[in-house]
Design an enzyme around this catalytic site. Sequence first.
Site, PDB file in Angstrom:
ATOM      1  N   ASP A  26       1.060  -1.018  -0.127  1.00  0.00           N
ATOM      2  CA  ASP A  26       0.023   0.358  -0.226  1.00  0.00           C
ATOM      3  C   ASP A  26       1.020   0.961  -0.596  1.00  0.00           C
ATOM      4  O   ASP A  26       1.938   1.377   0.274  1.00  0.00           O
ATOM      5  CB  ASP A  26      -0.814  -0.486   1.115  1.00  0.00           C
ATOM      6  CG  ASP A  26      -1.625   0.885   1.049  1.00  0.00           C
ATOM      7  OD1 ASP A  26      -2.331   1.090   0.387  1.00  0.00           O
ATOM      8  OD2 ASP A  26      -2.814   1.230   2.106  1.00  0.00           O
ATOM      9  N   GLY A  27       0.675   2.372  -0.360  1.00  0.00           N
ATOM     10  CA  GLY A  27       1.017   4.114  -0.404  1.00  0.00           C
ATOM     11  C   GLY A  27       1.496   4.146  -1.958  1.00  0.00           C
ATOM     12  O   GLY A  27       2.321   5.150  -1.983  1.00  0.00           O
ATOM     13  N   ARG A  30      -0.226   7.943  -2.459  1.00  0.00           N
ATOM     14  CA  ARG A  30       0.541   8.668  -1.911  1.00  0.00           C
ATOM     15  C   ARG A  30       2.277   9.446  -2.333  1.00  0.00           C
ATOM     16  O   ARG A  30       2.865   9.727  -2.168  1.00  0.00           O
ATOM     17  CB  ARG A  30       0.739   8.245  -0.887  1.00  0.00           C
ATOM     18  CG  ARG A  30      -1.285   8.346   0.406  1.00  0.00           C
ATOM     19  CD  ARG A  30      -0.990   8.455   1.422  1.00  0.00           C
ATOM     20  NE  ARG A  30      -1.575   6.514   1.061  1.00  0.00           N
ATOM     21  CZ  ARG A  30      -1.401   5.912   2.312  1.00  0.00           C
ATOM     22  NH1 ARG A  30      -0.772   6.223   3.378  1.00  0.00           N
ATOM     23  NH2 ARG A  30      -1.614   4.043   1.666  1.00  0.00           N
ATOM     24  N   TRP A  31       2.862   8.065  -2.659  1.00  0.00           N
ATOM     25  CA  TRP A  31       3.836   7.754  -3.210  1.00  0.00           C
ATOM     26  C   TRP A  31       4.121   8.592  -3.917  1.00  0.00           C
ATOM     27  O   TRP A  31       5.189   9.677  -4.254  1.00  0.00           O
ATOM     28  CB  TRP A  31       4.745   6.968  -3.169  1.00  0.00           C
ATOM     29  CG  TRP A  31       6.161   6.852  -3.533  1.00  0.00           C
ATOM     30  CD1 TRP A  31       7.435   6.594  -3.019  1.00  0.00           C
ATOM     31  CD2 TRP A  31       7.048   6.975  -4.950  1.00  0.00           C
ATOM     32  NE1 TRP A  31       8.678   7.390  -3.236  1.00  0.00           N
ATOM     33  CE2 TRP A  31       8.260   6.906  -4.313  1.00  0.00           C
ATOM     34  CE3 TRP A  31       6.524   7.428  -5.894  1.00  0.00           C
ATOM     35  CZ2 TRP A  31       9.107   7.446  -5.331  1.00  0.00           C
ATOM     36  CZ3 TRP A  31       7.364   7.430  -6.495  1.00  0.00           C
ATOM     37  CH2 TRP A  31       8.834   7.515  -6.798  1.00  0.00           C
ATOM     38  N   HIS A  43       2.768   2.669  -9.463  1.00  0.00           N
ATOM     39  CA  HIS A  43       2.608   1.558  -9.238  1.00  0.00           C
ATOM     40  C   HIS A  43       4.113   1.216 -10.231  1.00  0.00           C
ATOM     41  O   HIS A  43       4.398   0.592  -9.514  1.00  0.00           O
ATOM     42  CB  HIS A  43       1.583   1.492  -9.600  1.00  0.00           C
ATOM     43  CG  HIS A  43       0.644   1.778  -9.601  1.00  0.00           C
ATOM     44  ND1 HIS A  43       0.064   1.468  -8.462  1.00  0.00           N
ATOM     45  CD2 HIS A  43      -0.765   2.611  -9.978  1.00  0.00           C
ATOM     46  CE1 HIS A  43      -1.493   1.889  -7.706  1.00  0.00           C
ATOM     47  NE2 HIS A  43      -2.056   3.089  -8.571  1.00  0.00           N
ATOM     48  N   ARG A  77     -11.955   2.284  -8.437  1.00  0.00           N
ATOM     49  CA  ARG A  77     -11.110   3.240  -8.547  1.00  0.00           C
ATOM     50  C   ARG A  77     -11.490   3.595 -10.232  1.00  0.00           C
ATOM     51  O   ARG A  77     -11.953   2.520 -10.402  1.00  0.00           O
ATOM     52  CB  ARG A  77      -9.688   1.785  -8.797  1.00  0.00           C
ATOM     53  CG  ARG A  77      -8.738   1.987  -7.472  1.00  0.00           C
ATOM     54  CD  ARG A  77      -7.701   1.802  -7.042  1.00  0.00           C
ATOM     55  NE  ARG A  77      -7.182   1.795  -5.484  1.00  0.00           N
ATOM     56  CZ  ARG A  77      -6.488   2.221  -5.112  1.00  0.00           C
ATOM     57  NH1 ARG A  77      -4.974   2.195  -6.208  1.00  0.00           N
ATOM     58  NH2 ARG A  77      -5.589   1.459  -4.179  1.00  0.00           N
ATOM     59  N   LEU A 137      10.843 -20.187  -4.545  1.00  0.00           N
ATOM     60  CA  LEU A 137      10.758 -19.955  -4.160  1.00  0.00           C
ATOM     61  C   LEU A 137       9.283 -20.187  -5.064  1.00  0.00           C
ATOM     62  O   LEU A 137       9.057 -20.284  -5.925  1.00  0.00           O
ATOM     63  CB  LEU A 137      10.666 -17.848  -4.708  1.00  0.00           C
ATOM     64  CG  LEU A 137       9.700 -16.921  -3.607  1.00  0.00           C
ATOM     65  CD1 LEU A 137       9.614 -17.003  -2.341  1.00  0.00           C
ATOM     66  CD2 LEU A 137       9.907 -15.450  -4.672  1.00  0.00           C
ATOM     67  N   ARG A 196      -5.270  -2.792   8.720  1.00  0.00           N
ATOM     68  CA  ARG A 196      -6.238  -3.485   8.583  1.00  0.00           C
ATOM     69  C   ARG A 196      -5.476  -4.596   7.564  1.00  0.00           C
ATOM     70  O   ARG A 196      -5.111  -4.557   6.830  1.00  0.00           O
ATOM     71  CB  ARG A 196      -7.262  -2.657   8.362  1.00  0.00           C
ATOM     72  CG  ARG A 196      -7.462  -2.060   7.007  1.00  0.00           C
ATOM     73  CD  ARG A 196      -8.286  -1.057   6.644  1.00  0.00           C
ATOM     74  NE  ARG A 196      -8.373   0.371   5.590  1.00  0.00           N
ATOM     75  CZ  ARG A 196      -8.252   1.193   6.325  1.00  0.00           C
ATOM     76  NH1 ARG A 196      -8.277   1.873   6.685  1.00  0.00           N
ATOM     77  NH2 ARG A 196      -7.612   1.862   4.989  1.00  0.00           N
ATOM     78  N   ILE A 197      -6.832  -5.588   7.079  1.00  0.00           N
ATOM     79  CA  ILE A 197      -6.328  -6.857   6.106  1.00  0.00           C
ATOM     80  C   ILE A 197      -6.990  -6.395   5.150  1.00  0.00           C
ATOM     81  O   ILE A 197      -6.339  -7.123   4.572  1.00  0.00           O
ATOM     82  CB  ILE A 197      -6.878  -7.479   7.420  1.00  0.00           C
ATOM     83  CG1 ILE A 197      -5.571  -8.556   8.656  1.00  0.00           C
ATOM     84  CG2 ILE A 197      -6.860  -9.035   6.447  1.00  0.00           C
ATOM     85  CD1 ILE A 197      -6.319  -8.866   9.638  1.00  0.00           C
TER      86      ILE A 197
HETATM   87  C1  FPP Z   1      -1.929  -0.045  -3.419  1.00  0.00           C
HETATM   88  O1  FPP Z   1      -1.288   1.686  -3.595  1.00  0.00           O
HETATM   89  C2  FPP Z   1      -1.376  -0.643  -4.673  1.00  0.00           C
HETATM   90  C3  FPP Z   1      -1.809  -1.410  -5.328  1.00  0.00           C
HETATM   91  C4  FPP Z   1      -3.717  -1.080  -5.118  1.00  0.00           C
HETATM   92  C5  FPP Z   1      -1.288  -2.064  -6.575  1.00  0.00           C
HETATM   93  C6  FPP Z   1      -0.444  -2.895  -6.077  1.00  0.00           C
HETATM   94  C7  FPP Z   1       0.437  -3.032  -8.037  1.00  0.00           C
HETATM   95  C8  FPP Z   1       1.492  -2.536  -7.439  1.00  0.00           C
HETATM   96  C9  FPP Z   1       3.028  -2.638  -6.595  1.00  0.00           C
HETATM   97  C10 FPP Z   1       2.528  -3.073  -9.561  1.00  0.00           C
HETATM   98  C11 FPP Z   1       2.932  -4.521  -9.467  1.00  0.00           C
HETATM   99  C12 FPP Z   1       2.858  -5.497  -8.703  1.00  0.00           C
HETATM  100  C13 FPP Z   1       2.789  -6.777  -9.536  1.00  0.00           C
HETATM  101  C14 FPP Z   1       2.767  -7.886  -8.532  1.00  0.00           C
HETATM  102  C15 FPP Z   1       3.269  -6.978 -11.273  1.00  0.00           C
HETATM  103  P1  FPP Z   1      -2.653   2.393  -3.838  1.00  0.00           P
HETATM  104  O2  FPP Z   1      -2.721   3.094  -4.944  1.00  0.00           O
HETATM  105  O3  FPP Z   1      -3.495   1.883  -2.707  1.00  0.00           O
HETATM  106  O4  FPP Z   1      -1.744   3.649  -3.142  1.00  0.00           O
HETATM  107  P2  FPP Z   1      -2.697   5.124  -1.943  1.00  0.00           P
HETATM  108  O5  FPP Z   1      -3.144   4.173  -0.502  1.00  0.00           O
HETATM  109  O6  FPP Z   1      -0.911   5.775  -1.350  1.00  0.00           O
HETATM  110  O7  FPP Z   1      -3.422   5.188  -3.148  1.00  0.00           O
END
Ligand code: FPP
Length: 246
Positions: A26-27, A30-31, A43, A77, A137, A196-197
């Site tokens: 997560d994040g 925001r990053w 992403h 989204r 793995l 949270r989960i």
């Molecule tokens: C949550 O951050 C992240 C996601 C919903 C997407 C996760 C995807 C990746 C890390 C990219 C590639 C992964 C693979 C396995 C190919 P958010 O968008 O909810 O962040 P925020 O809470 O800061 O808005």
Amino acid sequence: MFNFFRSVKTQDALSVKPKHIAIIMDGNGRWAKKRLMPRMSGHRKGLESVKTVITQCQKLNIPFLTLFAFSTENWLRPSQEVKFLMSLFQDSIKKESSALIKNNIRFKLIGDRKPFPKKLNDKINSLEKFTEENTGLTLSIAINYGGRWDIVNAVNEYRKQNHFKKTFTQKNLIQNLSLNFAPDPDLLIRTGGEKRISNFLIWQFSYTELYFTEKLWPDFNEKAFMAALFEFQKRERRYGKTSEQL
Ligand code: FPP
């Protein structure tokens, strides 16, 4: 002195290692926002952290890693972001296939594949088949995954086997869950500060140690990963017993 000791600690200093790590990444948004960049850049950067944790698990001989990439709720989204994420998954599977094969990684996808385009499903199926016998793995990526979906899906899979008269048991459920090839996670890491989960592996997390960090997923590097493992080895896992019984 303590800090110095910690900094020279090598990975060998880990006396207790999780066999299965699950991560809620997560994040990313925001990053990107902090840098005035579009969410998509977060992403894309998050993909680098994915590679970092895979490499770390390999180095440490951790046999199972399960990553929550897209939940059943993430369809809500903005459509542009959903589209971007789907193409990022598709491209990553395509681009990284040979690296996965070369690194002896067994690839699995967990989640409801029905809404995916045929092209993506074909790629997933062939990569799973191709890496089936790999002994390193086991990397499971959860896409269009939800813990509640998984449980209901497992019950329906069981019903398809026509056991209507038998009493339904925990074993029957476990055998039909999408992670039926892996032990329950020992450690859940969630980045981004929320505690949270979020409908991830709700059945399997019964005795999982939970680790929450403020770090945003694109900033989750080797040091942050090791910090989670050092915290994990301090936990006393009692599974309902007393300390004295362990
Ligand atoms: C949550 O951050 C992240 C996601 C919903 C997407 C996760 C995807 C990746 C890390 C990219 C590639 C992964 C693979 C396995 C190919 P958010 O968008 O909810 O962040 P925020 O809470 O800061 O808005």
